[in-house]
Design an enzyme around this catalytic site. Sequence first.
Site, PDB file in Angstrom:
ATOM      1  N   ASP A 129       3.859  -1.326   1.162  1.00 44.30           N
ATOM      2  CA  ASP A 129       3.487  -2.523   0.419  1.00 44.30           C
ATOM      3  C   ASP A 129       4.673  -3.009  -0.394  1.00 44.30           C
ATOM      4  O   ASP A 129       5.612  -2.258  -0.685  1.00 44.30           O
ATOM      5  CB  ASP A 129       2.315  -2.216  -0.529  1.00 44.30           C
ATOM      6  CG  ASP A 129       1.005  -2.078   0.235  1.00 44.30           C
ATOM      7  OD1 ASP A 129       0.937  -2.555   1.383  1.00 44.30           O
ATOM      8  OD2 ASP A 129       0.063  -1.477  -0.323  1.00 44.30           O
ATOM      9  N   TYR A 149       3.568  10.710   0.163  1.00 45.69           N
ATOM     10  CA  TYR A 149       3.519   9.732  -0.930  1.00 45.69           C
ATOM     11  C   TYR A 149       3.478  10.438  -2.268  1.00 45.69           C
ATOM     12  O   TYR A 149       2.874  11.497  -2.415  1.00 45.69           O
ATOM     13  CB  TYR A 149       2.253   8.873  -0.820  1.00 45.69           C
ATOM     14  CG  TYR A 149       2.225   7.953   0.373  1.00 45.69           C
ATOM     15  CD1 TYR A 149       2.582   6.613   0.253  1.00 45.69           C
ATOM     16  CD2 TYR A 149       1.829   8.437   1.620  1.00 45.69           C
ATOM     17  CE1 TYR A 149       2.543   5.765   1.342  1.00 45.69           C
ATOM     18  CE2 TYR A 149       1.789   7.592   2.724  1.00 45.69           C
ATOM     19  CZ  TYR A 149       2.145   6.261   2.580  1.00 45.69           C
ATOM     20  OH  TYR A 149       2.109   5.419   3.654  1.00 45.69           O
ATOM     21  N   TYR A 167      -4.200   4.252   4.469  1.00 44.19           N
ATOM     22  CA  TYR A 167      -4.020   3.418   3.276  1.00 44.19           C
ATOM     23  C   TYR A 167      -4.202   4.318   2.055  1.00 44.19           C
ATOM     24  O   TYR A 167      -5.322   4.704   1.727  1.00 44.19           O
ATOM     25  CB  TYR A 167      -5.045   2.276   3.258  1.00 44.19           C
ATOM     26  CG  TYR A 167      -4.834   1.271   4.359  1.00 44.19           C
ATOM     27  CD1 TYR A 167      -3.834   0.296   4.248  1.00 44.19           C
ATOM     28  CD2 TYR A 167      -5.626   1.281   5.498  1.00 44.19           C
ATOM     29  CE1 TYR A 167      -3.639  -0.635   5.248  1.00 44.19           C
ATOM     30  CE2 TYR A 167      -5.440   0.347   6.508  1.00 44.19           C
ATOM     31  CZ  TYR A 167      -4.439  -0.612   6.380  1.00 44.19           C
ATOM     32  OH  TYR A 167      -4.248  -1.535   7.373  1.00 44.19           O
TER      33      TYR A 167
END
Length: 457
Positions: A274, A342, A414
């Site tokens: 993103d 992440y 996601y």
Amino acid sequence: MDATRHNIMAKVERLLDKHPICDQCLGRQFAWLSTDTTNAHRGQSLKLALSMSADEHLKHEDKETGERLLISLAENGMFNPAKQLCEKNKFGFQVIDHCYLCTLGSEGIFERIPRIVQRVQDAISSVEFTTFLVGSSPDPILVEKQDELRANFELLDAETLKSDFNRELGKELARVLDREVDFERPDLVVFYDMVKDHVELRINPVFIFGRYNKLERGIPQSRWDCGECNGRGCDSCGGTGRKYQDSVSEYIGIPAKDALHGSKFKVHAAGREDIDVLMLGNGRPFVIEISKPTIRKPNLEKLAALINEHAKGKVEVTGLAISTRKRFQQLKSESSENVKEYQAIIQTEEEFAEEDLVKAVERLAGVTIEQRTPNRVAHRRSDLVRKKQVNEVKLKKIESKKIDGFFRVQGGTYVKELVSGDEGRTSPSLTEVLGTSCICILLDVVGIHSRQTDHNL
Ligand SMILES: [Zn+2]
Ligand SMILES: [Zn+2]
């Protein structure tokens, strides 16, 4: 069975009785017979054998057949030994100088080859390439003539004019230019239009593999035009035509395009982060496609240094290497097979205890979650439920209502929704297992791993 059906000499005799045919074109009608020779040599050999047979007739009792064959060879065969024998024996013959199968205007198309080679040479003087391939569009009238002949004379072993011509031109180009023909991945395609007598050079693109890091938030992966004016420029975008002034792909692509003297570029990456997410760690694999480059072997270290200098503090590339179209196409599809790591800072609504985090990790790590397309991307992606593997989760309380989280997940997960639950569209989620609403306030990609991208260009 007809005795002449598989009799080459009978076919040659009938062909030359009907049409003027040069050595190259005669040989082409029998191109799939025998090996290690050329069509011109095949044609010449057939004419020689036929003229020997004619001479045999002449010398031993069947003078009439011998004379007929020799005249046919001298006229339609345009064959010098037959002409000499005709003169010696005082047989009159007409001089013919055009071939039924390859003459366009006043000239045979194979005679054009040296001129075409010269034109290619002039045009490529500033183009870097090591391999090439010839393509052509043949004259439809010539093609039709050969097709008709093939049917009428049962020529089962004939080669097409196009493939014969392409090979002959390719051989001559390879010799003069000292470059190799490559059928799979040529650097350059020399395309010849027979009707227009026009040469076109089609320079194939160069592909460069690499990995990028994004070091600053607010940079989209690809160029993002203003939604109000679709790039034309308006008040809301200050006339720039853009929603964001830069992009990762432009930071990489523009210097690459310039270094290779290309006409345009395209960047494909293994997935995307993103706009507010950093890409850290080993970097995201990408391949740049540069169209019509006149330089194919750039100094990649210099190019990387140039990109990193121009995009200092924003984007950084590593591991640049020349790649392939196949790799370019694979990148997107293999993205979901990658494992991605992440790092997140998570805000919770309610207070929680350390032991709640331990339980949450137990319920999330190693499970397959179901993720319906998030609300925020529903406008550009089809609405479906995806199953994604969560490999590893680490959660650490950093202060009241704040968690430092680490997630190792299957590509295409996601992560913001894995945390928030997206109003139940992702399950299980951190919100669900912790029992209080959670949101990512900061997210970074810290690693992308896959067998292919780690070991193959
Ligand atoms: Zn010909
Ligand atoms: Zn605008």
